[in-house]
Scaffold this motif. Sequence first.
Motif, PDB file in Angstrom:
ATOM      1  N   HIS A  20       0.829  -1.206   0.000  1.00 18.86           N
ATOM      2  CA  HIS A  20       0.000   0.000   0.000  1.00 18.86           C
ATOM      3  C   HIS A  20       0.864   1.257   0.000  1.00 18.86           C
ATOM      4  N   ALA A  21       1.965   1.238   0.742  1.00 23.42           N
ATOM      5  CA  ALA A  21       2.852   2.403   0.770  1.00 23.42           C
ATOM      6  C   ALA A  21       3.445   2.670  -0.611  1.00 23.42           C
ATOM      7  N   LEU A  22       3.795   1.618  -1.351  1.00 23.70           N
ATOM      8  CA  LEU A  22       4.341   1.803  -2.697  1.00 23.70           C
ATOM      9  C   LEU A  22       3.292   2.371  -3.645  1.00 23.70           C
ATOM     10  N   PRO A 154      17.158   7.554  -1.048  1.00 21.59           N
ATOM     11  CA  PRO A 154      17.147   8.475   0.092  1.00 21.59           C
ATOM     12  C   PRO A 154      16.150   8.050   1.159  1.00 21.59           C
ATOM     13  N   GLN A 155      16.471   8.346   2.408  1.00 23.20           N
ATOM     14  CA  GLN A 155      15.525   8.165   3.510  1.00 23.20           C
ATOM     15  C   GLN A 155      14.835   9.499   3.753  1.00 23.20           C
ATOM     16  N   LEU A 156      13.598   9.596   3.337  1.00 18.67           N
ATOM     17  CA  LEU A 156      12.841  10.839   3.417  1.00 18.67           C
ATOM     18  C   LEU A 156      11.990  10.875   4.679  1.00 18.67           C
ATOM     19  N   PRO A 157      11.547  12.052   5.104  1.00 16.86           N
ATOM     20  CA  PRO A 157      10.595  12.120   6.214  1.00 16.86           C
ATOM     21  C   PRO A 157       9.335  11.329   5.876  1.00 16.86           C
ATOM     22  N   LEU A 158       8.700  10.730   6.872  1.00 22.73           N
ATOM     23  CA  LEU A 158       7.508   9.930   6.606  1.00 22.73           C
ATOM     24  C   LEU A 158       6.392  10.758   5.982  1.00 22.73           C
ATOM     25  N   ASP A 159       6.345  12.049   6.275  1.00 21.17           N
ATOM     26  CA  ASP A 159       5.322  12.900   5.688  1.00 21.17           C
ATOM     27  C   ASP A 159       5.470  13.049   4.174  1.00 21.17           C
ATOM     28  N   ALA A 160       6.614  12.653   3.613  1.00 21.92           N
ATOM     29  CA  ALA A 160       6.848  12.834   2.183  1.00 21.92           C
ATOM     30  C   ALA A 160       5.880  12.020   1.337  1.00 21.92           C
ATOM     31  N   TYR A 161       5.424  10.875   1.852  1.00 21.48           N
ATOM     32  CA  TYR A 161       4.493  10.021   1.112  1.00 21.48           C
ATOM     33  C   TYR A 161       3.367   9.586   2.040  1.00 21.48           C
ATOM     34  N   PRO A 162       2.175   9.354   1.494  1.00 20.65           N
ATOM     35  CA  PRO A 162       1.089   8.813   2.320  1.00 20.65           C
ATOM     36  C   PRO A 162       1.369   7.366   2.725  1.00 20.65           C
ATOM     37  N   SER A 163       0.633   6.908   3.718  1.00 23.86           N
ATOM     38  CA  SER A 163       0.797   5.533   4.193  1.00 23.86           C
ATOM     39  C   SER A 163       0.026   4.540   3.335  1.00 23.86           C
ATOM     40  N   PHE A 164      -1.007   5.013   2.642  1.00 22.72           N
ATOM     41  CA  PHE A 164      -1.807   4.139   1.774  1.00 22.72           C
ATOM     42  C   PHE A 164      -2.459   4.984   0.691  1.00 22.72           C
ATOM     43  N   PRO A 165      -2.865   4.356  -0.431  1.00 21.14           N
ATOM     44  CA  PRO A 165      -3.492   5.095  -1.527  1.00 21.14           C
ATOM     45  C   PRO A 165      -5.002   5.170  -1.317  1.00 21.14           C
ATOM     46  N   ASP A 166      -5.497   6.287  -0.828  1.00 26.04           N
ATOM     47  CA  ASP A 166      -6.906   6.342  -0.428  1.00 26.04           C
ATOM     48  C   ASP A 166      -7.844   6.182  -1.614  1.00 26.04           C
ATOM     49  N   ARG A 167      -7.475   6.671  -2.797  1.00 24.70           N
ATOM     50  CA  ARG A 167      -8.425   6.611  -3.907  1.00 24.70           C
ATOM     51  C   ARG A 167      -8.656   5.175  -4.377  1.00 24.70           C
ATOM     52  N   PHE A 171      -6.908   0.591   2.286  1.00 20.89           N
ATOM     53  CA  PHE A 171      -6.617   1.143   3.599  1.00 20.89           C
ATOM     54  C   PHE A 171      -5.945   0.096   4.487  1.00 20.89           C
ATOM     55  N   GLY A 172      -5.422   0.568   5.596  1.00 19.31           N
ATOM     56  CA  GLY A 172      -4.790  -0.306   6.568  1.00 19.31           C
ATOM     57  C   GLY A 172      -4.284   0.538   7.721  1.00 19.31           C
ATOM     58  N   PRO A 173      -3.501  -0.051   8.602  1.00 17.64           N
ATOM     59  CA  PRO A 173      -2.903   0.738   9.685  1.00 17.64           C
ATOM     60  C   PRO A 173      -2.043   1.870   9.122  1.00 17.64           C
ATOM     61  N   ILE A 174      -2.025   2.979   9.820  1.00 18.22           N
ATOM     62  CA  ILE A 174      -1.223   4.124   9.404  1.00 18.22           C
ATOM     63  C   ILE A 174       0.184   3.959   9.967  1.00 18.22           C
ATOM     64  N   GLU A 175       1.183   3.953   9.080  1.00 17.49           N
ATOM     65  CA  GLU A 175       2.569   3.878   9.549  1.00 17.49           C
ATOM     66  C   GLU A 175       2.970   5.248  10.086  1.00 17.49           C
ATOM     67  N   ARG A 206      -3.591  12.979  11.087  1.00 17.80           N
ATOM     68  CA  ARG A 206      -4.978  13.436  11.080  1.00 17.80           C
ATOM     69  C   ARG A 206      -5.537  13.475   9.661  1.00 17.80           C
ATOM     70  N   GLU A 207      -4.725  13.870   8.689  1.00 18.24           N
ATOM     71  CA  GLU A 207      -5.179  13.871   7.303  1.00 18.24           C
ATOM     72  C   GLU A 207      -5.501  12.449   6.844  1.00 18.24           C
ATOM     73  N   HIS A 208      -4.700  11.483   7.236  1.00 19.82           N
ATOM     74  CA  HIS A 208      -4.997  10.086   6.908  1.00 19.82           C
ATOM     75  C   HIS A 208      -6.342   9.670   7.508  1.00 19.82           C
ATOM     76  N   VAL A 209      -6.571  10.030   8.757  1.00 20.23           N
ATOM     77  CA  VAL A 209      -7.820   9.660   9.414  1.00 20.23           C
ATOM     78  C   VAL A 209      -9.005  10.322   8.724  1.00 20.23           C
ATOM     79  N   ARG A 210      -8.853  11.564   8.297  1.00 22.52           N
ATOM     80  CA  ARG A 210      -9.946  12.231   7.575  1.00 22.52           C
ATOM     81  C   ARG A 210     -10.273  11.491   6.285  1.00 22.52           C
ATOM     82  N   LEU A 211      -9.253  11.043   5.571  1.00 22.30           N
ATOM     83  CA  LEU A 211      -9.486  10.286   4.340  1.00 22.30           C
ATOM     84  C   LEU A 211     -10.224   8.984   4.636  1.00 22.30           C
TER      85      LEU A 211
END
Length: 428
Positions: A20-22, A154-167, A171-175, A206-211
């Motif tokens: 899902h992260a990919l 590169p090791q980027l900040p986790l905020d750089a990508y979503p944890s799952f593709p909402d569209r 869904f799944g647990p939020i990393e 919070r944005e993940h939870v809203r989605l």
Amino acid sequence: MPYRVSVVVRYRKAVTYGVHALLAALDHAGAECEILFGTTAEETAARITASGGERVLVLWSFYSPDAEAMAAELATVRELSADPRALHIAGGVHATAEPQQVIDAGWDLAAIGEGESTIVALVAALREDTPLREVPGLALRDHDGVALRTRPAPQLPLDAYPSFPDRRRNFGPIEITRGCRYTCRFCQTPFMFGAQFRHRSVASVREHVRLMTAHGLKDVRFITPPLSYGSPGPGPDLDRVEELLDGVRAELPAHGRVFFGSFPSEIRPEHVTPEAMRLLKRYVANDNIIIGAQSGSDHVLEASGRGHGVEPVRAAVRTAIEYGFRPNVDFIFGMPGESAADQSASLKLAADLAAMGARIHTHTFMPLPGTPWRDASPALIPLSTRAELDRLAQRGDAYGHWRRQAEHATRLAETAKSYPRRTPRRRT
């Protein structure tokens, strides 16, 4: 619309979070590609044949114990769909630790390290016909069959990508945390993602939870060592944990539920304090928590680099029960150097904790690639220990797949001998 690149995912329940992260990274980057899913080897082969892209990237992700079975599946897929457009790539902790073994097993590419930036760059390279040697985070077969590594991803900040593709509704647990500062010698996580914590921001969570709630979901779970969230370590930062939980609750509907400290996450025993349990009690819906004990022997705990002794485990279970949680306590049997006396100590602690009200989650040590104990020999687990583990399970006090893990351990040890750790790495 026609696509230059189709992506076929060998979709397995055991590795959905990483996949899902990919997919989320591809969506976030606006990658123009077709996405297809195969839930069996046969369906994966059919998806490859039916795909519309000029190039077909086939994604495989698996843990080390599954590597042999996945290699057999790969052979089946190749037999059923010998499609010249297809490029098979293996990812996950096993491919990161053992790229040469993965290449030899039949994959065209191995993804090394964190996959988000690699998958985005790889799809772009296939679409634009640029050399794969320019894609970061890969190992590919050199002219003589040796795995050739490209530059690190590169090791980027986790905020750089979503944890799952909402569209896609995958869904799944939020990393919310990646990496681990506790370098236990049997664990792959700190040696793949680094021996430090990186946390997703509360705003991103919070944005993940809203989605999720926009799609009608009401339960939220997390991938994190729970009471390490927001902290660089070693101690918890309970203010940051409360900021997280309070923010998540604010995004949920009235009937929404927060699960924190239960599957798929584990709490270190020294973090189970009255203050922490009172905090969880105010916010979470789970009535159980997972505590990592791993051994009832101070000697084994020290040798494995756990960073705590036996007494914090007993204290954690007492505290969790006092605050209304049922602890599920992880134990690993057969760790390197473990003596009969060490195993007896673990069995006694397991029985004592079960008598207090805990459930024991039993494991067998596996020499996992990428860890300091990759080449270590598992200790013998005699029939007397096996019988006691069976008795705990029969009473309902224990559960787990320790017998299956013992079989995996044998295969992993054989693989380690075939691929000596000190083989020089070849880089572009």
